[in-house]
Motif scaffolding. Sequence first.
Motif, mmCIF file in Angstrom:
data_model
loop_
_atom_site.group_PDB
_atom_site.id
_atom_site.type_symbol
_atom_site.label_atom_id
_atom_site.label_comp_id
_atom_site.label_asym_id
_atom_site.label_seq_id
_atom_site.Cartn_x
_atom_site.Cartn_y
_atom_site.Cartn_z
ATOM 1 N N ARG A 27 -47.993 -3.557 -1.951
ATOM 2 C CA ARG A 27 -49.110 -3.928 -1.084
ATOM 3 C C ARG A 27 -50.332 -3.067 -1.429
ATOM 4 O O ARG A 27 -50.201 -1.988 -2.041
ATOM 5 C CB ARG A 27 -48.706 -3.820 0.382
ATOM 6 C CG ARG A 27 -48.590 -2.424 0.904
ATOM 7 C CD ARG A 27 -47.747 -2.431 2.170
ATOM 8 N NE ARG A 27 -48.004 -1.231 2.948
ATOM 9 C CZ ARG A 27 -47.619 -0.016 2.572
ATOM 10 N NH1 ARG A 27 -46.963 0.153 1.444
ATOM 11 N NH2 ARG A 27 -47.893 1.023 3.334
ATOM 12 N N ARG A 28 -51.490 -3.561 -1.028
ATOM 13 C CA ARG A 28 -52.725 -2.987 -1.555
ATOM 14 C C ARG A 28 -52.939 -1.524 -1.120
ATOM 15 O O ARG A 28 -53.175 -0.659 -1.945
ATOM 16 C CB ARG A 28 -53.908 -3.859 -1.121
ATOM 17 C CG ARG A 28 -55.150 -3.582 -1.930
ATOM 18 C CD ARG A 28 -56.171 -4.691 -1.772
ATOM 19 N NE ARG A 28 -55.680 -5.976 -2.250
ATOM 20 C CZ ARG A 28 -56.264 -7.137 -1.934
ATOM 21 N NH1 ARG A 28 -57.301 -7.150 -1.139
ATOM 22 N NH2 ARG A 28 -55.789 -8.268 -2.418
ATOM 23 N N ASP A 29 -52.771 -1.258 0.199
ATOM 24 C CA ASP A 29 -53.064 0.104 0.673
ATOM 25 C C ASP A 29 -51.797 0.943 0.719
ATOM 26 O O ASP A 29 -51.416 1.475 1.745
ATOM 27 C CB ASP A 29 -53.725 0.046 2.065
ATOM 28 C CG ASP A 29 -52.888 -0.800 3.022
ATOM 29 O OD1 ASP A 29 -52.004 -1.553 2.526
ATOM 30 O OD2 ASP A 29 -53.100 -0.712 4.244
ATOM 31 N N ARG A 30 -51.114 1.024 -0.443
ATOM 32 C CA ARG A 30 -49.828 1.717 -0.441
ATOM 33 C C ARG A 30 -50.006 3.239 -0.426
ATOM 34 O O ARG A 30 -51.001 3.769 -0.950
ATOM 35 C CB ARG A 30 -48.960 1.297 -1.608
ATOM 36 C CG ARG A 30 -49.559 1.543 -2.969
ATOM 37 C CD ARG A 30 -48.643 0.940 -4.029
ATOM 38 N NE ARG A 30 -49.162 1.159 -5.362
ATOM 39 C CZ ARG A 30 -49.998 0.338 -5.965
ATOM 40 N NH1 ARG A 30 -50.408 -0.761 -5.352
ATOM 41 N NH2 ARG A 30 -50.423 0.590 -7.178
ATOM 42 N N VAL A 31 -48.978 3.895 0.147
ATOM 43 C CA VAL A 31 -48.982 5.359 0.205
ATOM 44 C C VAL A 31 -48.281 5.859 -1.051
ATOM 45 O O VAL A 31 -47.323 5.249 -1.520
ATOM 46 C CB VAL A 31 -48.164 5.838 1.433
ATOM 47 C CG1 VAL A 31 -48.615 7.205 1.882
ATOM 48 C CG2 VAL A 31 -48.197 4.815 2.547
ATOM 49 N N VAL A 32 -48.729 6.948 -1.596
ATOM 50 C CA VAL A 32 -48.054 7.529 -2.750
ATOM 51 C C VAL A 32 -47.048 8.558 -2.243
ATOM 52 O O VAL A 32 -47.400 9.462 -1.493
ATOM 53 C CB VAL A 32 -49.066 8.183 -3.707
ATOM 54 C CG1 VAL A 32 -48.332 8.868 -4.866
ATOM 55 C CG2 VAL A 32 -50.028 7.138 -4.238
ATOM 56 N N HIS A 33 -45.785 8.359 -2.629
ATOM 57 C CA HIS A 33 -44.738 9.282 -2.182
ATOM 58 C C HIS A 33 -44.514 10.351 -3.229
ATOM 59 O O HIS A 33 -44.825 10.165 -4.405
ATOM 60 C CB HIS A 33 -43.445 8.503 -1.933
ATOM 61 C CG HIS A 33 -43.543 7.567 -0.766
ATOM 62 N ND1 HIS A 33 -43.545 8.007 0.528
ATOM 63 C CD2 HIS A 33 -43.661 6.225 -0.722
ATOM 64 C CE1 HIS A 33 -43.653 6.975 1.343
ATOM 65 N NE2 HIS A 33 -43.729 5.862 0.605
ATOM 66 N N SER A 34 -43.889 11.442 -2.799
ATOM 67 C CA SER A 34 -43.587 12.521 -3.735
ATOM 68 C C SER A 34 -42.456 12.103 -4.662
ATOM 69 O O SER A 34 -41.689 11.192 -4.359
ATOM 70 C CB SER A 34 -43.173 13.768 -2.961
ATOM 71 O OG SER A 34 -41.904 13.538 -2.385
ATOM 72 N N GLU A 35 -42.360 12.779 -5.788
ATOM 73 C CA GLU A 35 -41.292 12.452 -6.734
ATOM 74 C C GLU A 35 -39.922 12.741 -6.149
ATOM 75 O O GLU A 35 -38.957 12.037 -6.421
ATOM 76 C CB GLU A 35 -41.492 13.239 -8.022
ATOM 77 C CG GLU A 35 -41.993 12.352 -9.149
ATOM 78 C CD GLU A 35 -42.087 13.080 -10.473
ATOM 79 O OE1 GLU A 35 -41.043 13.572 -10.936
ATOM 80 O OE2 GLU A 35 -43.200 13.150 -11.021
ATOM 81 N N THR A 36 -39.835 13.804 -5.343
ATOM 82 C CA THR A 36 -38.558 14.131 -4.703
ATOM 83 C C THR A 36 -38.097 12.970 -3.817
ATOM 84 O O THR A 36 -36.940 12.568 -3.850
ATOM 85 C CB THR A 36 -38.715 15.403 -3.836
ATOM 86 O OG1 THR A 36 -39.546 16.306 -4.539
ATOM 87 C CG2 THR A 36 -37.387 16.020 -3.506
ATOM 88 N N PHE A 37 -39.052 12.438 -3.041
ATOM 89 C CA PHE A 37 -38.717 11.321 -2.155
ATOM 90 C C PHE A 37 -38.253 10.114 -2.978
ATOM 91 O O PHE A 37 -37.252 9.486 -2.671
ATOM 92 C CB PHE A 37 -39.937 10.968 -1.301
ATOM 93 C CG PHE A 37 -39.701 9.791 -0.396
ATOM 94 C CD1 PHE A 37 -39.012 9.943 0.798
ATOM 95 C CD2 PHE A 37 -40.161 8.521 -0.749
ATOM 96 C CE1 PHE A 37 -38.788 8.856 1.620
ATOM 97 C CE2 PHE A 37 -39.934 7.431 0.071
ATOM 98 C CZ PHE A 37 -39.251 7.598 1.260
ATOM 99 N N ALA A 38 -39.009 9.834 -4.055
ATOM 100 C CA ALA A 38 -38.648 8.695 -4.904
ATOM 101 C C ALA A 38 -37.255 8.882 -5.498
ATOM 102 O O ALA A 38 -36.451 7.947 -5.544
ATOM 103 C CB ALA A 38 -39.681 8.532 -6.015
ATOM 104 N N GLY A 39 -36.968 10.121 -5.928
ATOM 105 C CA GLY A 39 -35.645 10.404 -6.486
ATOM 106 C C GLY A 39 -34.551 10.163 -5.459
ATOM 107 O O GLY A 39 -33.503 9.598 -5.771
ATOM 108 N N ARG A 40 -34.819 10.544 -4.212
ATOM 109 C CA ARG A 40 -33.829 10.329 -3.153
ATOM 110 C C ARG A 40 -33.608 8.850 -2.900
ATOM 111 O O ARG A 40 -32.484 8.401 -2.707
ATOM 112 C CB ARG A 40 -34.278 11.008 -1.872
ATOM 113 C CG ARG A 40 -33.751 12.422 -1.806
ATOM 114 C CD ARG A 40 -33.885 13.000 -0.410
ATOM 115 N NE ARG A 40 -34.047 14.432 -0.574
ATOM 116 C CZ ARG A 40 -35.033 15.149 -0.059
ATOM 117 N NH1 ARG A 40 -35.937 14.565 0.697
ATOM 118 N NH2 ARG A 40 -35.117 16.425 -0.268
ATOM 119 N N VAL A 41 -34.702 8.084 -2.902
ATOM 120 C CA VAL A 41 -34.570 6.633 -2.687
ATOM 121 C C VAL A 41 -33.706 6.024 -3.777
ATOM 122 O O VAL A 41 -32.805 5.218 -3.518
ATOM 123 C CB VAL A 41 -35.963 5.959 -2.651
ATOM 124 C CG1 VAL A 41 -35.820 4.441 -2.691
ATOM 125 C CG2 VAL A 41 -36.722 6.379 -1.406
#
Lengths: 126, 322
Positions: B55-69
Amino acid sequence: MRLIPREVESLWTLFTAPVIWAGHFLAAYIGAAVFCAKQDLLPFGFGGVRAYIAAITLLALAGIVLAGFLAWRQWGFGAEDPPHQGWSREDRRRFQGFATLLLCALSLVAVVFTAMPAIFIAECNP
Amino acid sequence: MLTSSPFLAGCAGIQSALDPAGVEADAVAALFWVMVAGAAVIWLAVMGVLYYATRRDRVVHSETFAGRVILWAGAILPTLILTALLAYGLSMMPRLRPWDARAAEDAPLRIEVVGEQFWWRVTYHRDGMEPVVSANEIRMPVGERVTFTLRSADVIHAFWIPSLGGKMDMIPGRENTLTLEATKAGIYRGPCAEFCGSSHALMALAAVVMETGAFDEWLARQAEPSPGVGENEAGRAAFLANGCGACHAVAGTEANGTIGPDLSHLGSRVTLGAGIVENSKAGIGRFIAETDHVKPGVRMPAYRALPDEEIDAIAGWLKGLE
């Protein structure tokens, strides 16, 4: 004598867990097939096959957990995040450790899936 | 409604695993619907995440969070779901397959079905009765567990009545066992489910599920020669004179061939030629005269050289064998 093996720098440790998985798979399937073909000659029932599969599964899981621990150590216990794509020897070591750890996780699940039929199936199919 | 109806047409009828009429088919249908529902939930979740990520106004997550996902949603959750599905599927196996060969052997009704190019040889073994031979149709009582002994005389065939249960191969040199319990009386259809030659698609059988009393009466009648044997003298004479009895058996006559299907009660079968021709006098006549067209590759030669009157007489006599 060391309780935990010394760290070796070799590509071969990468394959420890998949080799255990393959060995467990063959031992389980060949064991069950031989039992079902020769069950009239054997002094034990299908319970023996289930106990055998339980034993080799525990053995395989223990081997994979140990390999996983060694891989974790090689990775530096997660001190740095992947992808470890620098040019240094340290990066190469950590990359291999991390890849080995992932293969250990895959092999662990695969060994459990291979053994699961023995929980539900209690007889040879005629 | 108009656009979905062509897809829904497969969900009912005489040959649908989605319209179960047996204990085994119920379990298979339940497994299917669990899979469909689970797949729908996972698809919606993935689409939701896709929407969230693009989506257009997306939030940028931390790499740690992305790794957990990735670890939880990409590895651990799928593993747990697959483990649950595997356990569910495996737990059904002992109920869908007869693991105890001796129990299957002692079943009060055992039906032996042999796949041949391109028909089914059927023998009923009912407690306290001599074996009854039939072909291209199986009849079974509703609410009673029936054991099927499946064999093949030539190549691999597969026995599958989707409305009643799962599929089982018929392998040369092997004897496979399947048990089925029908829950609804009716007429179902079972196609040969393993490619077996040029007329593979023309090899099917009718499965007639009857009330228990009606089934036993029917089987008792099958054990005796058909009353129709004595009627239509000219037809019977032509059948015997042309050597049909070398391959086909008709109880109560000297025809005792075992190469082709038993025709003792042909007239009362639901279909003709293993599920491909309507069972009528005209259908029988056509099968005799144009065997090679009706069923390419079948062992029976076409008898189009016979005079029409003779074919007609034979067909009339056979149709009378009820």
